[in-house]
Design a protein around this motif. Sequence first.
Motif, mmCIF file in Angstrom:
data_model
loop_
_atom_site.group_PDB
_atom_site.id
_atom_site.type_symbol
_atom_site.label_atom_id
_atom_site.label_comp_id
_atom_site.label_asym_id
_atom_site.label_seq_id
_atom_site.Cartn_x
_atom_site.Cartn_y
_atom_site.Cartn_z
ATOM 1 N N UNK A 1 0.825 -1.212 0.000
ATOM 2 C CA UNK A 1 0.000 0.000 0.000
ATOM 3 C C UNK A 1 0.858 1.260 0.000
ATOM 4 N N UNK A 2 2.175 1.110 0.139
ATOM 5 C CA UNK A 2 3.050 2.262 0.244
ATOM 6 C C UNK A 2 3.056 2.848 1.641
ATOM 7 N N UNK A 3 2.666 2.048 2.643
ATOM 8 C CA UNK A 3 2.599 2.504 4.035
ATOM 9 C C UNK A 3 3.594 1.719 4.879
ATOM 10 N N UNK B 1 -9.426 -11.773 -5.952
ATOM 11 C CA UNK B 1 -9.850 -10.386 -6.162
ATOM 12 C C UNK B 1 -9.284 -9.474 -5.092
ATOM 13 N N UNK B 2 -9.242 -9.963 -3.852
ATOM 14 C CA UNK B 2 -8.695 -9.154 -2.765
ATOM 15 C C UNK B 2 -7.242 -8.780 -3.039
ATOM 16 N N UNK B 3 -6.454 -9.751 -3.488
ATOM 17 C CA UNK B 3 -5.053 -9.478 -3.780
ATOM 18 C C UNK B 3 -4.885 -8.431 -4.871
ATOM 19 N N UNK B 4 -5.687 -8.538 -5.922
ATOM 20 C CA UNK B 4 -5.606 -7.555 -7.004
ATOM 21 C C UNK B 4 -6.007 -6.168 -6.511
ATOM 22 N N UNK B 5 -6.944 -6.113 -5.579
ATOM 23 C CA UNK B 5 -7.352 -4.819 -5.028
ATOM 24 C C UNK B 5 -6.231 -4.203 -4.183
ATOM 25 N N UNK C 1 -2.332 0.142 -3.830
ATOM 26 C CA UNK C 1 -0.931 0.534 -3.712
ATOM 27 C C UNK C 1 -0.426 1.236 -4.950
ATOM 28 N N UNK C 2 -0.972 0.883 -6.118
ATOM 29 C CA UNK C 2 -0.539 1.510 -7.355
ATOM 30 C C UNK C 2 -1.083 2.907 -7.562
ATOM 31 N N UNK C 3 -2.243 3.184 -7.002
ATOM 32 C CA UNK C 3 -2.847 4.514 -7.158
ATOM 33 C C UNK C 3 -4.198 4.571 -6.477
ATOM 34 N N UNK C 4 -4.295 5.372 -5.427
ATOM 35 C CA UNK C 4 -5.526 5.413 -4.633
ATOM 36 C C UNK C 4 -6.694 5.955 -5.439
ATOM 37 N N UNK C 5 -6.479 7.055 -6.145
ATOM 38 C CA UNK C 5 -7.570 7.675 -6.880
ATOM 39 C C UNK C 5 -8.075 6.762 -7.997
ATOM 40 N N UNK C 6 -7.159 6.123 -8.699
ATOM 41 C CA UNK C 6 -7.554 5.192 -9.745
ATOM 42 C C UNK C 6 -8.331 4.017 -9.156
ATOM 43 N N UNK C 7 -7.907 3.540 -7.974
ATOM 44 C CA UNK C 7 -8.609 2.437 -7.316
ATOM 45 C C UNK C 7 -10.031 2.851 -6.933
ATOM 46 N N UNK C 8 -10.184 4.066 -6.432
ATOM 47 C CA UNK C 8 -11.520 4.555 -6.072
ATOM 48 C C UNK C 8 -12.429 4.614 -7.295
ATOM 49 N N UNK C 9 -11.892 5.132 -8.401
ATOM 50 C CA UNK C 9 -12.695 5.240 -9.615
ATOM 51 C C UNK C 9 -13.051 3.881 -10.190
ATOM 52 N N UNK C 10 -12.258 2.872 -9.848
ATOM 53 C CA UNK C 10 -12.554 1.510 -10.288
ATOM 54 C C UNK C 10 -13.575 0.829 -9.392
ATOM 55 N N UNK C 11 -14.042 1.542 -8.374
ATOM 56 C CA UNK C 11 -15.068 0.999 -7.493
ATOM 57 C C UNK C 11 -14.543 0.221 -6.303
ATOM 58 N N UNK C 12 -13.261 0.345 -6.009
ATOM 59 C CA UNK C 12 -12.668 -0.372 -4.878
ATOM 60 C C UNK C 12 -12.892 0.411 -3.593
ATOM 61 N N UNK C 13 -13.307 -0.292 -2.545
ATOM 62 C CA UNK C 13 -13.479 0.326 -1.231
ATOM 63 C C UNK C 13 -12.097 0.456 -0.590
ATOM 64 N N UNK C 14 -11.471 1.601 -0.796
ATOM 65 C CA UNK C 14 -10.097 1.799 -0.354
ATOM 66 C C UNK C 14 -9.963 1.671 1.158
ATOM 67 N N UNK D 1 10.316 -6.169 -2.089
ATOM 68 C CA UNK D 1 9.061 -5.425 -1.995
ATOM 69 C C UNK D 1 9.368 -3.931 -1.955
ATOM 70 N N UNK D 2 8.689 -3.177 -2.802
ATOM 71 C CA UNK D 2 8.992 -1.752 -2.932
ATOM 72 C C UNK D 2 8.429 -0.942 -1.773
ATOM 73 N N UNK D 3 9.205 0.013 -1.308
ATOM 74 C CA UNK D 3 8.734 0.946 -0.278
ATOM 75 C C UNK D 3 7.723 1.943 -0.836
ATOM 76 N N UNK D 4 7.629 2.029 -2.168
ATOM 77 C CA UNK D 4 6.761 3.012 -2.798
ATOM 78 C C UNK D 4 5.377 2.451 -3.108
ATOM 79 N N UNK D 5 5.152 1.182 -2.780
ATOM 80 C CA UNK D 5 3.842 0.587 -2.948
ATOM 81 C C UNK D 5 3.593 0.023 -4.337
ATOM 82 N N UNK D 6 2.654 -0.930 -4.406
ATOM 83 C CA UNK D 6 2.201 -1.455 -5.684
ATOM 84 C C UNK D 6 3.056 -2.515 -6.322
ATOM 85 N N UNK D 7 4.188 -2.878 -5.701
ATOM 86 C CA UNK D 7 5.073 -3.866 -6.326
ATOM 87 C C UNK D 7 5.771 -4.690 -5.261
#
Length: 440
Positions: A113-115, A303-307, A312-325, A376-382
């Motif tokens: 998640x980049x956290x 599906x959970x893993x992909x979410x 982690x790849x992009x919060x705003x894009x995830x929200x627009x995709x309908x994911x409950x961030x 594992x990246x410190x910047x999230x998404x990978x």
Amino acid sequence: MSDTSKVEKSDGVVEEQTTVAPADDPTAAPVAVVDPRLLIREEGLKGYWTEFKRKVKGGELGQLPVVVGLIVIWTIFQLKNDLFLSADNLSSISYFLSATGMLSIGLVFVLLLGEIDLSVGSVSGLASTIFAVFVVNHGMNVWLSLILAVLTGIAIGVLHGWFFAKIGVPAFVVTLAGFLGWNGLMLWLLGDSGTINIPDDSGPIHILGQGSFFMDQAIVGAYLLAALGVASMLVGSLMEQRRRKAAGVPFRPTSEILVRVGLLAVASFAAAAVLNNAAGVSNALVIFLAALVIVDFVLRRTTFGRKVFAVGGGIEAARRAGINVAAIRISVFAIAGGFAAIGGMFFAGQTASATLNAGGGNTLMLAIAAAVIGGTSLFGGRGTVWSALLGMLVIQSIQTGLDLLNMNTSIQYMITGGVLLGAVVIDSVSRRSQKAAGRG
């Protein structure tokens, strides 16, 4: 103008092609352009080498740096002390990496998640203390105590995630408060003595301690586990190949699958043979590897893993995709808390006690370092959960090797810190290369 089509090769592999008309002459015949990311291995070893160079130039290094680093570390220590690669020493490394490795598995989710979660060390110590208090002071059933201890870790993770996702408190601050607060609660529960000894015959403690079915039945158990792992990879790879072939998308050829499974078989049975020459395969290692397999499946196949990767790849894009961030964030911190509690039980199994040092010292830093060093990246998404295993192999190898050389603990910290910095530098350079190649 462009058009995408799928072409089936002679070996049954599907390759995706895009036909593009030249911009300066729309009437000209279209030119077929093969997506380099879907490069099919038609040229034998030359094709693999071409694909490898493409990935390196594009910053797609994967676990290559840590594998190379691990080989270098083992070579250096073996040259310095020929006992390093002995069966007994490798068995010791495999046993002691599992406890901190469990914490690192949970941290992989948070890092995706980049956290960051600074509380896992304190949560692991608190969980082992709660288990000891229930079993020793109150005579509660050991398995019920284990469940309650793990549920406590999950509940703490949910609390941290709620403050982060719903209130908006930075994860660093929330978990730093947890690091201090849960450590204080652990000290209060331990009392003046600072230690609660747990009977070695207690179910979980005996299982996670030095005793093990796979040690008592070493030869059968070790090779059975190796065979099970190889068979699982073979079946899983063939099923994935069949599924992707039916969907009309690129898939691994059977020859490549057999090579990969063969390499895994060599590594697995070699490891089994080495551990058989020592004490056998510990339960702690078996449980740790089983956790890695399960969590890897969750991250890559559900599906959970992909979410999680999407958030982690992009919060705003995830929200627009309908994911409950918010839900994903809370669940990830709950997973981190649960694995921290399980890691605490591993620590309790190693010492047959709950102590002030449980989860303390440099445990947190090593758990974070393992995930990052492993890739594992410190910047999230990978990242991948297998980074917890690779990173812990590096860290535990450094610690064990320096112990064999009678080096001071200060040297261990400096070398581990240098390796961690190198891993982060590689990650940063890799991301920059991917952006330059248009894939960042």
